[in-house]
Design an enzyme around this catalytic site. Structure first.
Site, PDB file in Angstrom:
ATOM      1  N   ARG A   1     -10.866  -0.374   2.965  1.00 33.58           N
ATOM      2  CA  ARG A   1     -12.319  -0.469   3.166  1.00 33.58           C
ATOM      3  C   ARG A   1     -13.055  -0.643   1.848  1.00 33.58           C
ATOM      4  O   ARG A   1     -14.156  -1.219   1.814  1.00 33.58           O
ATOM      5  CB  ARG A   1     -12.810   0.773   3.917  1.00 33.58           C
ATOM      6  CG  ARG A   1     -12.657   2.090   3.202  1.00 33.58           C
ATOM      7  CD  ARG A   1     -12.749   3.272   4.128  1.00 33.58           C
ATOM      8  NE  ARG A   1     -11.599   3.334   5.044  1.00 33.58           N
ATOM      9  CZ  ARG A   1     -11.469   4.234   6.019  1.00 33.58           C
ATOM     10  NH1 ARG A   1     -12.416   5.136   6.209  1.00 33.58           N
ATOM     11  NH2 ARG A   1     -10.412   4.232   6.788  1.00 33.58           N
TER      12      ARG A   1
ATOM     13  N   ASP B   1       0.349  -4.779   5.163  1.00 32.92           N
ATOM     14  CA  ASP B   1      -1.066  -4.463   4.945  1.00 32.92           C
ATOM     15  C   ASP B   1      -1.850  -5.671   4.427  1.00 32.92           C
ATOM     16  O   ASP B   1      -3.050  -5.577   4.192  1.00 32.92           O
ATOM     17  CB  ASP B   1      -1.200  -3.285   3.973  1.00 32.92           C
ATOM     18  CG  ASP B   1      -2.344  -2.357   4.345  1.00 32.92           C
ATOM     19  OD1 ASP B   1      -2.816  -2.435   5.494  1.00 32.92           O
ATOM     20  OD2 ASP B   1      -2.767  -1.554   3.499  1.00 32.92           O
TER      21      ASP B   1
ATOM     22  N   ASP C   1       0.843  -1.196   0.000  1.00 31.65           N
ATOM     23  CA  ASP C   1       0.000   0.000   0.000  1.00 31.65           C
ATOM     24  C   ASP C   1       0.874   1.240   0.000  1.00 31.65           C
ATOM     25  O   ASP C   1       1.410   1.656   1.021  1.00 31.65           O
ATOM     26  CB  ASP C   1      -0.910   0.010   1.231  1.00 31.65           C
ATOM     27  CG  ASP C   1      -1.805   1.247   1.282  1.00 31.65           C
ATOM     28  OD1 ASP C   1      -1.960   1.908   0.226  1.00 31.65           O
ATOM     29  OD2 ASP C   1      -2.334   1.547   2.368  1.00 31.65           O
TER      30      ASP C   1
ATOM     31  N   LYS D   1       1.553   8.072   0.529  1.00 35.07           N
ATOM     32  CA  LYS D   1       2.023   8.107   1.912  1.00 35.07           C
ATOM     33  C   LYS D   1       3.379   8.808   1.989  1.00 35.07           C
ATOM     34  O   LYS D   1       4.198   8.697   1.069  1.00 35.07           O
ATOM     35  CB  LYS D   1       2.194   6.679   2.450  1.00 35.07           C
ATOM     36  CG  LYS D   1       0.925   5.883   2.634  1.00 35.07           C
ATOM     37  CD  LYS D   1       1.254   4.487   3.153  1.00 35.07           C
ATOM     38  CE  LYS D   1       0.011   3.620   3.278  1.00 35.07           C
ATOM     39  NZ  LYS D   1      -0.852   4.054   4.389  1.00 35.07           N
TER      40      LYS D   1
ATOM     41  N   GLU E   1      -8.063   2.758   1.152  1.00 33.73           N
ATOM     42  CA  GLU E   1      -8.381   1.783   0.105  1.00 33.73           C
ATOM     43  C   GLU E   1      -8.841   0.431   0.646  1.00 33.73           C
ATOM     44  O   GLU E   1      -9.600  -0.278  -0.006  1.00 33.73           O
ATOM     45  CB  GLU E   1      -7.164   1.581  -0.809  1.00 33.73           C
ATOM     46  CG  GLU E   1      -6.124   0.576  -0.334  1.00 33.73           C
ATOM     47  CD  GLU E   1      -5.494   0.922   1.012  1.00 33.73           C
ATOM     48  OE1 GLU E   1      -5.184  -0.007   1.791  1.00 33.73           O
ATOM     49  OE2 GLU E   1      -5.318   2.122   1.311  1.00 33.73           O
TER      50      GLU E   1
END
Length: 465
Positions: free
Chosen positions: A315, A252, A234, A241, A313
């Site tokens: 969710r 992740d 991620d 990020k 992302e």
């Protein structure tokens, strides 16, 4: 006798490549030691050896353990001890520091091979009924293998583990256990309307996979669905990020890895429950084809989602996985999802505790209590009627992030609840494992890195429903 039992259990370690020294006190006073590997006669010693003396006594050439002996590390032995304690059997466990004061029945000493010695469990003192010991060791070993399997996947580099590789792991588990396994690629996701999931993974060269493992024993008393977030990496997507926050994002995929670990163990443990393991595997990357803030995505259940942050992302992937589960699996009794979903959960309960959310208080407490039994920490986080308003969107049915920075773990859970059908809301629990899934230091019986959190708890829970 205790000595005969000691030799029986030492044989297990011997068969796995260990050099085992038995230390026993036949009359409670005179202490003997015996090298079981070399099959020498017992040698009388005047006092209990310190750990330094034990290391000196062991033959370094025969003290190299095979990799599979890893399964006899802390988790396996701690589970054995827990079993004894539950049965009110005398049991004693300590790290090999030479400071222990209690010695009962017998001791098995072994060392793990590593180029640089780490602090592993070296000494175990146990006593009790032989049948109980054998059962406890067998169950503990199965659980330990599942946890270490999960840890290994989480700890692996992003270039090693990507969605197609996670699918390969699932297929291997299915092959070894006789499970049914369904793998769906990005074309299926797009065609069938899993647009939230599809869009998260479309910018990566490693395309997403929806994975469905099915364990169906002959006689079943329940049907349980397990769903895992599997972001194999991620980057945050276009809502990129910061560099420091991107490090460790190989973790992740911890939720998906836990589901695979659980599925690896259930048949061997003889769980009499039909279990569906669903994994949403994707990479959230940047590129010309990346999904964007301001996009409006339509999930499988027809709800539209305004994207205001591409780093929320997980969710989106879980939303479509929840829809898939409810559409394809009929009349299930419980549905649990595991996800490293929010940093807000770590802020709320700390890095060693997972957050538990849902509408069924008894089911949430079952998660908490099952965790307590195996040494995992879970804390209920309450939904309330005010927080859903923070997910309101002026252009879609719901927004993928809240309008407030407060209560972020709970609003993420509430977002997921929008994709749980009303008839299933009391069957569902969301478990945010963002804290304990990957910690950059040793803690409890967990090493630096992945902990395999969720596996042991769920294996315990499955025996309670």
């Amino acid at each position: 006798s205790a000595l005969i039992q000691a030799k029986n259990y030492a044989r297990i370690l011997n068969e796995n490549g260990a050099s085992v020294i038995l230390i026993f006190a036949s009359d409670g006073k005179t202490i003997y030691r015996q090298n079981l590997k070399a099959n020498t006669r017992p040698e009388k010693i005047s006092r209990f050896m310190t750990y330094a003396e034990i290391k000196e006594y062991l033959n370094p050439e025969t003290d190299l353990l095979l990799a599979k002996l890893r399964d006899y590390q802390k988790i396996a032995i701690s589970q054995v001890v827990s079993a004894f304690q539950l049965e009110r059997e005398k049991a004693y466990l300590e790290m090999a520091t030479g400071t222990g004061k209690t010695y009962t029945a017998f001791q098995i000493i072994y060392r793990l091979y590593k180029s640089k010695k780490a602090k592993h469990l070296k000494k175990v003192i146990i006593s009790g009924n032989e049948e109980l010991l054998q059962t406890a060791i067998r169950v503990a070993t199965i659980r330990a293998k599942a946890i270490n399997f999960t840890r290994d996947i989480v700890n692996s580099m992003p270039d090693e583990i990507y969605p197609a590789v996670m699918a390969n792991y699932a297929e291997q588990i299915a092959k070894e256990n006789g499970y049914e396994c369904k793998i769906y690629d990005e074309k299926y996701l797009k065609k069938e309307g899993y647009n939230a999931f599809y869009n998260v993974g479309k910018a990566s060269i490693h395309k997403p996979r929806l994975i469905h493992l099915i364990y169906k024993p002959k006689k079943t008393k329940r049907k349980v669905v397990l769903i895992g977030k599997g972001l194999t990496y991620d980057s945050g997507g276009l809502s990129l990020k910061p560099a420091d926050f991107m490090v460790t994002m190989k973790s992740d995929k911890s939720g998906a890895s836990a589901v695979l670990g659980i599925m690896r163990a259930v048949k061997e443990l003889g769980v009499d429950i039909e279990i569906h393991g669903i994994v949403g595997a994707a990479e959230n990357m940047i590129g010309g084809d990346a999904y964007k803030p301001d996009d409006i995505l339509t999930a499988k259940n027809g709800k539209t989602i305004e994207v205001r942050n591409t780093d929320a992302e997980g969710r989106l992937v879980l939303a479509d996985c929840l829809c898939y589960a409810q559409e394809t699996i009929k009349n299930f009794d419980y549905m649990f999802d595991f996800a490293t979903l929010t940093g807000a959960c770590v802020v709320a309960v700390g890095e060693f505790t997972s957050g538990v959310m849902g509408f069924n208080e008894k089911l949430k407490q079952l998660v908490v209590k099952s965790g307590e039994k195996v040494g995992e920490l879970y804390a209920p986080l309450p939904f309330n009627r005010y927080l859903p308003k923070l997910l309101k969107s002026n252009v879609a049915d719901i927004c993928n992030i809240a309008s407030s920075r407060y209560g972020g773990a709970i609003t993420a859970g509430l977002f997921l609840s929008e994709f749980v059908e009303d008839k299933n809301k009391n069957k569902w629990v969301h478990i945010d494992i963002a804290g304990p899934a990957f910690v950059e230091k040793e803690w409890g019986y967990n090493p630096h890195g992945a902990s395999g959190v969720g596996v042991n708890m769920m294996l315990k829970l499955l025996t309670k429903i």
